[in-house]
Design a protein around this motif. Structure first.
Motif, PDB file in Angstrom:
ATOM      1  N   TYR A 191     -15.617   1.485 -11.309  1.00 25.45           N
ATOM      2  CA  TYR A 191     -15.356   1.725 -12.302  1.00 25.45           C
ATOM      3  C   TYR A 191     -13.676   2.285 -12.792  1.00 25.45           C
ATOM      4  N   ASN A 192     -13.363   2.384 -11.553  1.00 24.66           N
ATOM      5  CA  ASN A 192     -11.054   1.922 -11.646  1.00 24.66           C
ATOM      6  C   ASN A 192     -10.852   0.593 -11.958  1.00 24.66           C
ATOM      7  N   PHE A 193      -9.599   1.088 -12.939  1.00 24.87           N
ATOM      8  CA  PHE A 193      -8.750  -0.081 -12.531  1.00 24.87           C
ATOM      9  C   PHE A 193      -7.914  -0.869 -11.904  1.00 24.87           C
ATOM     10  N   THR A 194      -7.561   0.070 -10.879  1.00 25.40           N
ATOM     11  CA  THR A 194      -7.040   0.496  -9.682  1.00 25.40           C
ATOM     12  C   THR A 194      -6.526  -1.041  -8.989  1.00 25.40           C
ATOM     13  N   PRO A 195      -7.743  -1.591  -8.242  1.00 21.37           N
ATOM     14  CA  PRO A 195      -8.211  -3.108  -7.698  1.00 21.37           C
ATOM     15  C   PRO A 195      -6.851  -3.698  -8.674  1.00 21.37           C
ATOM     16  N   TYR A 196      -7.301  -3.669  -9.976  1.00 23.65           N
ATOM     17  CA  TYR A 196      -6.111  -5.587 -10.506  1.00 23.65           C
ATOM     18  C   TYR A 196      -4.618  -4.750 -10.289  1.00 23.65           C
ATOM     19  N   VAL A 197      -4.731  -3.923 -10.618  1.00 17.26           N
ATOM     20  CA  VAL A 197      -3.312  -3.503  -9.922  1.00 17.26           C
ATOM     21  C   VAL A 197      -2.432  -3.966  -8.660  1.00 17.26           C
ATOM     22  N   VAL A 198      -3.381  -3.454  -7.881  1.00 18.92           N
ATOM     23  CA  VAL A 198      -3.345  -3.935  -6.189  1.00 18.92           C
ATOM     24  C   VAL A 198      -3.088  -5.530  -6.390  1.00 18.92           C
ATOM     25  N   ALA A 199      -3.931  -6.223  -6.974  1.00 17.46           N
ATOM     26  CA  ALA A 199      -3.924  -7.664  -6.280  1.00 17.46           C
ATOM     27  C   ALA A 199      -3.255  -8.167  -8.064  1.00 17.46           C
ATOM     28  N   SER A 200      -2.035  -7.814  -8.010  1.00 15.70           N
ATOM     29  CA  SER A 200      -0.931  -7.839  -8.994  1.00 15.70           C
ATOM     30  C   SER A 200       0.021  -8.150  -8.176  1.00 15.70           C
ATOM     31  N   LEU A 201       0.040  -6.927  -7.465  1.00 17.48           N
ATOM     32  CA  LEU A 201       0.718  -6.098  -6.591  1.00 17.48           C
ATOM     33  C   LEU A 201       1.412  -7.667  -5.540  1.00 17.48           C
ATOM     34  N   LEU A 202      -0.326  -7.861  -5.000  1.00 18.92           N
ATOM     35  CA  LEU A 202      -0.085  -9.002  -3.591  1.00 18.92           C
ATOM     36  C   LEU A 202       0.633 -10.260  -4.539  1.00 18.92           C
ATOM     37  N   PHE A 203       0.114 -10.364  -4.882  1.00 18.79           N
ATOM     38  CA  PHE A 203       0.689 -11.944  -6.243  1.00 18.79           C
ATOM     39  C   PHE A 203       2.008 -11.908  -6.386  1.00 18.79           C
ATOM     40  N   ILE A 204       2.406 -10.431  -7.016  1.00 17.37           N
ATOM     41  CA  ILE A 204       3.572 -10.733  -7.411  1.00 17.37           C
ATOM     42  C   ILE A 204       4.323 -10.882  -6.263  1.00 17.37           C
ATOM     43  N   LEU A 205       4.221 -10.232  -4.395  1.00 13.37           N
ATOM     44  CA  LEU A 205       4.734 -10.075  -3.328  1.00 13.37           C
ATOM     45  C   LEU A 205       4.433 -11.657  -3.304  1.00 13.37           C
ATOM     46  N   MET A 206       3.650 -12.131  -3.017  1.00 12.36           N
ATOM     47  CA  MET A 206       3.963 -13.008  -2.907  1.00 12.36           C
ATOM     48  C   MET A 206       4.645 -14.743  -3.857  1.00 12.36           C
TER      49      MET A 206
END
Length: 280
Positions: A240-255
Motif C-alpha cells: 500500500y505504498n506507491f513508491t514502486p510506481y515512481v521506480v517504474a517511472s524512473l526506469l522508463f525515463i532512463l530508457m
C-alpha cells in the motif's frame, strides 16, 4: 593559413561572452525554479505523508530488483515491436503511395486501416487484441506479452505508415525521373532513391513515435504480462505504498533519455544543414 583579422577576433570574443552569459542565466533561473518548487513542497501541509507514500527509500530499494526484471520484458517487447512496425508500416506506406491500378483495393484497405487504428486509443487496441484473439479459441493459450506485442505493432504501424507516406510523397518527382532515366526499375528507384531520402526527412518524427512506443509498451500490463508496471502494481498491492510506481517511472525515463537526446541532436543537425544550404 591567413591570419585572423581583428574584427573576426572581436566577433568571436563577443560570441563567447554571449554564450557564457546565456549559460549563467540558464543556471541561475534553474536554481531559482528548483528553490521555489522545493519550498512550495515543504510548505504544503500534506507533504510529509506524500513523501512517505511516494518517495520512501525503503520501498524504493525493495521494489527496484523486481521492477528491473519486469523492465526486461518491456525491452524485449519493444525490440520486436520496432522491427514489426518498421516492416508493416513500410509496406502500408508503399501501398498507399503506389499508383498502380491493380493496387487500388489494397490502397483502400490501407487507408481504412490507418484511419481506424489512429482513431482507437492504444489501451482499447490492447483489450481488443489481448482478449479478442484468445476468445476465438483457434490458437489455445497465448502469452499475454505476445498479444501485447501484436497490439503495439498494429497500433503504431498506422502512425508510422502515415509519417513514411508523407516522406515518400515529399521526395521530388524529378528524383524518380532521374533514376528511371538511368535505367533503374521502379523497385530499385523506390529502394535506392525514394526510401533513403524520405527517411532522412522524417527521421525526427519517427524517433518521436519510437519514444512514444517506449512508454506504451508498459500498457501490456493490462493483459496480465508481468512487466515493469505490473511488477510495480504487485509491490503496491502488498505494501500500500506507491513508491514502486515512481521506480517504474524512473526506469522508463532512463530508457527514453538517450533516444530523446539523439532526436534533439539529429533535429538540430538537420536544421543546421538546411540553413547552410546543404542537402537534407
Amino acid at each position: 593559413m591567413p591570419p585572423v583579422s581583428e574584427i573576426e577576433l572581436s566577433r568571436r570574443d563577443y560570441r563567447r561572452k554571449q554564450q557564457l552569459k546565456s549559460v549563467v542565466t540558464s543556471l541561475v533561473s534553474t536554481i531559482v525554479l528548483a528553490i521555489i518548487v522545493v519550498t512550495g513542497l515543504k510548505m504544503s501541509p500534506g507533504w510529509p505523508r506524500v513523501k512517505q507514500t511516494f518517495f520512501s527509500p525503503e520501498y524504493f530499494v525493495k521494489s527496484l530488483p523486481k521492477t528491473i526484471d519486469g523492465l526486461w520484458l518491456n525491452l524485449q517487447v519493444l525490440v520486436v515491436a520496432v522491427i514489426g512496425v518498421a516492416i508493416f508500416a513500410t509496406l502500408i506506406a508503399l501501398v498507399r503511395t503506389s499508383k498502380n491500378p491493380v493496387m487500388f483495393p489494397l490502397r483502400v484497405l490501407a487507408a481504412l486501416y490507418t484511419t481506424v487504428m489512429r482513431g482507437i486509443p492504444m489501451i482499447v487496441v490492447l483489450y481488443l487484441i489481448g482478449f479478442g484473439i484468445p476468445g476465438l479459441g483457434l490458437f489455445g493459450r497465448i502469452n499475454p506479452a505476445i498479444l501485447g506485442t501484436i497490439a503495439v505493432i498494429m497500433g503504431y504501424s498506422a502512425y508510422v505508415a502515415e509519417v513514411l507516406r508523407a516522406g515518400f510523397n515529399d521526395v521530388h518527382p524529378s528524383q524518380r525521373a532521374s533514376a528511371r532515366s538511368l535505367g533503374l526499375t521502379a523497385g530499385q528507384t523506390t529502394r535506392m532513391i525514394v526510401i533513403p531520402q524520405a527517411l532522412r526527412k522524417v527521421a525526427p518524427a519517427l524517433m518521436n513515435d519510437f519514444i512514444s512506443m517506449q512508454k506504451d509498451v508498459g500498457l501490456i500490463s493490462v493483459l496480465g504480462a508481468v512487466d515493469a508496471v505490473r511488477a510495480a502494481q504487485i509491490e503496491v498491492a502488498s505494501s500500500y505504498n506507491f513508491t514502486p510506481y515512481v521506480v517504474a517511472s524512473l526506469l522508463f525515463i532512463l530508457m527514453s533519455v538517450p533516444f530523446i537526446l539523439l532526436n534533439d541532436w539529429y533535429t538540430a543537425r538537420l536544421r543546421k544543414r538546411e540553413l547552410s544550404g546543404g542537402t537534407v
